[in-house]
Design a protein around this motif. Structure first.
Motif, PDB file in Angstrom:
ATOM      1  N   THR A  96      -3.698  -6.356 -11.727  1.00  0.00           N
ATOM      2  CA  THR A  96      -2.703  -6.408 -12.803  1.00  0.00           C
ATOM      3  C   THR A  96      -2.386  -7.823 -13.272  1.00  0.00           C
ATOM      4  O   THR A  96      -2.349  -8.079 -14.477  1.00  0.00           O
ATOM      5  N   PRO A  97      -2.161  -8.759 -12.358  1.00  0.00           N
ATOM      6  CA  PRO A  97      -1.853 -10.115 -12.829  1.00  0.00           C
ATOM      7  C   PRO A  97      -2.942 -10.679 -13.741  1.00  0.00           C
ATOM      8  O   PRO A  97      -2.642 -11.298 -14.763  1.00  0.00           O
ATOM      9  N   TRP A 102       5.399  -8.220 -21.074  1.00  0.00           N
ATOM     10  CA  TRP A 102       4.522  -7.223 -20.459  1.00  0.00           C
ATOM     11  C   TRP A 102       4.419  -5.930 -21.250  1.00  0.00           C
ATOM     12  O   TRP A 102       3.830  -4.967 -20.786  1.00  0.00           O
ATOM     13  N   LEU A 127       7.323  -8.166 -15.202  1.00  0.00           N
ATOM     14  CA  LEU A 127       6.719  -6.860 -14.925  1.00  0.00           C
ATOM     15  C   LEU A 127       7.433  -6.128 -13.791  1.00  0.00           C
ATOM     16  O   LEU A 127       7.698  -4.937 -13.875  1.00  0.00           O
ATOM     17  N   ILE A 167      -5.226  -8.973 -15.540  1.00  0.00           N
ATOM     18  CA  ILE A 167      -5.251  -8.234 -16.798  1.00  0.00           C
ATOM     19  C   ILE A 167      -4.090  -8.678 -17.690  1.00  0.00           C
ATOM     20  O   ILE A 167      -4.252  -8.902 -18.886  1.00  0.00           O
ATOM     21  N   GLY A 168      -2.918  -8.844 -17.056  1.00  0.00           N
ATOM     22  CA  GLY A 168      -1.729  -9.227 -17.811  1.00  0.00           C
ATOM     23  C   GLY A 168      -1.905 -10.533 -18.546  1.00  0.00           C
ATOM     24  O   GLY A 168      -1.577 -10.639 -19.737  1.00  0.00           O
ATOM     25  N   TRP A 178      -1.392 -12.761  -2.234  1.00  0.00           N
ATOM     26  CA  TRP A 178      -2.274 -12.044  -3.158  1.00  0.00           C
ATOM     27  C   TRP A 178      -3.645 -12.708  -3.194  1.00  0.00           C
ATOM     28  O   TRP A 178      -4.676 -12.046  -3.099  1.00  0.00           O
ATOM     29  N   VAL A 193       9.091  -2.429 -14.126  1.00  0.00           N
ATOM     30  CA  VAL A 193       8.615  -1.262 -13.382  1.00  0.00           C
ATOM     31  C   VAL A 193       9.741  -0.675 -12.555  1.00  0.00           C
ATOM     32  O   VAL A 193       9.960   0.544 -12.557  1.00  0.00           O
ATOM     33  N   ILE A 247       5.459 -12.308 -13.747  1.00  0.00           N
ATOM     34  CA  ILE A 247       5.741 -11.014 -13.128  1.00  0.00           C
ATOM     35  C   ILE A 247       7.181 -10.983 -12.601  1.00  0.00           C
ATOM     36  O   ILE A 247       7.869  -9.981 -12.693  1.00  0.00           O
ATOM     37  N   ILE A 257      -6.421  -1.586  -9.063  1.00  0.00           N
ATOM     38  CA  ILE A 257      -5.762  -1.792 -10.355  1.00  0.00           C
ATOM     39  C   ILE A 257      -4.492  -2.613 -10.163  1.00  0.00           C
ATOM     40  O   ILE A 257      -4.233  -3.569 -10.883  1.00  0.00           O
ATOM     41  N   GLY A 258      -3.716  -2.248  -9.128  1.00  0.00           N
ATOM     42  CA  GLY A 258      -2.526  -3.029  -8.830  1.00  0.00           C
ATOM     43  C   GLY A 258      -2.873  -4.473  -8.527  1.00  0.00           C
ATOM     44  O   GLY A 258      -2.219  -5.404  -8.981  1.00  0.00           O
TER      45      GLY A 258
END
Lengths: 293, 312
Positions: free
Chosen positions: B60-61, B82, A131, B63-64, A165, A135, A124, B56-57
């Protein structure tokens, strides 16, 4: 009768005692001893040198940096997951349809290893095709783009985001379990008495969640103080040791430079910090409990 | 959450009426919603939408990494990690399995995790039973002694253990992880099982004594069957912890043949530094066992976390 009971107690305790002493108590005590020696090579000998390592530590800027990092890391890793986890738990408790599925999805990060978490977040944060930068570019915030893991000014916070997280999921699980214990009748009664949502939250729900708070804070504290995996995977402590925690410093000193004596001393300090922090926290919660009782 | 209730209150069933009340309450919620003001309902809808977006946020990791594992490496090289892709392939899994040693790593992880889980749960249950039910003099101190391990950071154990395993030839085998996790796990298992056994009525053990059963017999055929939910919670938790561990295998092994899957992921990164698809496939493979355990035993897992953490 009673002697037989004691006899069996001894028998039952024997094997666990041996295993626990061999894996935890013995090595722990040995680290105290090694921290007082100059052992610094794999096959080398350990000569007693007293408190020299601890004196050296006081003048070691890498130690102070790792200590500072660990302190900030722990503070953030306790506060953020507690607040966000509570908010999410309160939200999730409202969900009535497909509750099991939705809960499972939110709990998912908990089952992931920190190695995998670190790897995903590494992707990310990649500067070219990560990502986050993608974004930011798309929404017109290109100037906010960073080399998230190699820029010394942000790397520490990037790793901390990844850590939080997962810890959010942990906090949420505990709060949700705590929320099922909050008496619905009491909440309803307050509603009848005209208390609004915020009053109910502050005066009924949060006080009832006290035990859950204690669990979340102590767990996140212990986890944060020994953080190693995620930092190792994402940055190995770099750039310029900006992301090095005490746990990582122990590893690096012992298994990269083989200064086992000094590494032992750092690990002893880490242990004492953990003990004091947790001890103070438990003492504080106990006192609060007594005052409230 | 019934399992938590079992863990903390035990099988005595004193609280079952309260639990039932709660269920009725849940069922009655739909009816009461009608009486609620419109503002409250739209507030709830807003909260749910917010939660969905956040969810969803949040995911994301995950799903990615799953999507990346199905993308071909040339495509990732061309379009970046991505970027969504139409072509999906399972090549990465085949490659991780054959060239990336995924099979060896996963097997090693099982060979470490299963015995270490069993050892720690069995030994912790013994200690928990002794301090909760046999209660010899000094039970409080015994508990404190065994539970104190929870506050010992693993880093302080590394160096002496490294030396020990080097001296007796266990370095670079699977034994160090089994031994250390088996012993280190006793702390958590003792705490959870003591809390559980304390809620088991003494009469159960006394009835066994009157029937003429010895202590081992009582433990095996009277107490343990009652403890099944607590044991399941603990085993789920320990399995996840040990499977996901990275530090011990990093320090105590060196050769590829004895690597567990978490260290294997990193070695794969070194080996195929640009094959992101393969790395992602490896990460997914490494996560599948804990995911499976997690989905199958979710309630136990959560009960384990919440009860294990509750100090008794």
């Amino acid at each position: 009768m009673s002697t037989r009971r004691i006899g069996w107690a001894t028998v039952f305790l024997a094997v666990p005692l041996i295993a626990y002493v061999a894996a935890v108590v013995g090595p722990g005590l040995y680290s105290f001893y090694y921290s007082l020696t100059d052992w610094n090579a794999v096959g080398g000998t350990a000569t007693f040198i007293g408190l020299k390592h601890y004196r050296d530590m006081a003048g070691d800027e890498h130690f102070w940096l790792a200590l500072k990092n660990t302190a900030i890391w722990t503070a953030v890793a306790v506060v953020v997951p507690t607040v966000v986890g509570l908010a999410l738990a309160l939200g999730l408790a409202q969900v009535q349809r497909m509750q099991r599925l939705i809960k499972s999805l939110f709990f998912l990060p908990l089952a992931l290893s920190l190695v995998v978490v670190g790897q995903v977040w590494f992707w990310i944060f990649r500067p070219e095709d990560g990502l986050l930068n993608l974004v930011l570019g798309h929404v017109g915030l290109g100037s906010w783009q960073h080399s998230w893991l190699s820029d010394p000014s942000v790397a520490f916070w990037s790793v901390l985001v990844a850590w939080c997280w997962q810890q959010v999921a942990l906090a949420m699980v505990v709060f949700l379990a705590g929320l099922t214990g909050v008496q619905q009748e009491l909440v309803e009664a307050c509603k009848v008495d005209g208390a609004n949502a915020r009053q109910r939250l502050w005066h009924v729900i949060i006080p009832a969640l006290r035990p859950a708070f204690a669990v979340v804070v102590s767990l996140s504290m212990i986890n944060a103080l020994k953080s190693f995996d995620i930092v190792y995977v994402m940055t190995e402590g770099g750039p310029f040791r900006k992301t090095e925690t005490l746990a990582l410093l122990v590893y690096r000193t012992a298994f990269k430079t083989y200064d086992f004596g000094y590494a032992s001393a750092v690990s002893v300090v880490l242990f004492l910090i953990t003990l004091v922090t947790i001890g103070l926290f438990f003492a504080w919660t106990n006192r609060e409990d007594h005052q409230n009782a | 959450m019934p399992e938590t209730a079992v863990l903390t209150r035990g099988p005595a069933g004193e609280e079952s009426s309260a639990d039932e009340g709660r269920h009725h309450d849940g069922a009655g919620r739909g009816g009461r919603a009608g009486r609620r003001g419109r503002g409250e309902r739209s507030g709830r809808a807003f909260a749910i939408v917010l939660l969905l977006i956040f969810g969803i946020g949040f995911l994301t990791p995950v799903i990615g990494v799953v999507l990346t594992s199905f993308k071909s490496n040339p495509e990732i090289a061309a379009h970046g990690l991505w970027t969504p892709s139409g072509d999906l392939t399972t090549d990465n899994y085949l490659k991780a399995w054959s060239d990336g040693n995924a099979r060896t790593y996963l097997l090693n992880s099982f060979l470490v995790t299963v015995p270490a889980t069993v050892i720690s749960v069995v030994l912790g249950s013994l200690v928990g039973y002794v301090v909760a039910k046999l209660r010899p003099k000094g039970s409080g101190l015994i508990t404190l002694f065994f539970v104190a391990g929870l506050f010992v950071p693993p880093q302080i154990l590394l160096i002496p253990l490294f030396k020990l395993f080097n001296v007796n030839g266990l370095y670079d085998t699977l034994w160090p992880m089994i031994i250390v996790h088996g012993g280190y796990g006793i702390s958590l298992c003792t705490l959870v099982m003591r809390n559980f056994f304390r809620s088991v009525p003494d009469e159960l053990r006394e009835a066994g004594l009157i029937d003429g059963a010895g202590e081992p017999r009582i433990l095996a055929s009277v107490i343990l069957p009652v403890a099944r939910p607590a044991l399941a919670a603990l085993a789920t938790l320990q399995f996840t912890f040990i499977w996901n561990d990275f530090l011990y295998p990093l320090v105590f092994t060196r050769s590829d043949e004895v690597r567990t899957v978490m260290v294997g992921i990193l070695s794969l990164q070194g080996q195929f530094s640009v094959a992101y698809g393969t790395q992602a496939a490896m990460a997914v493979l490494a996560s599948l066992p804990t995911m499976a355990v997690f989905i199958a035993f979710q309630k136990h897992f959560i009960a384990g976390i919440t009860s294990g953490a509750v100090k008794g």
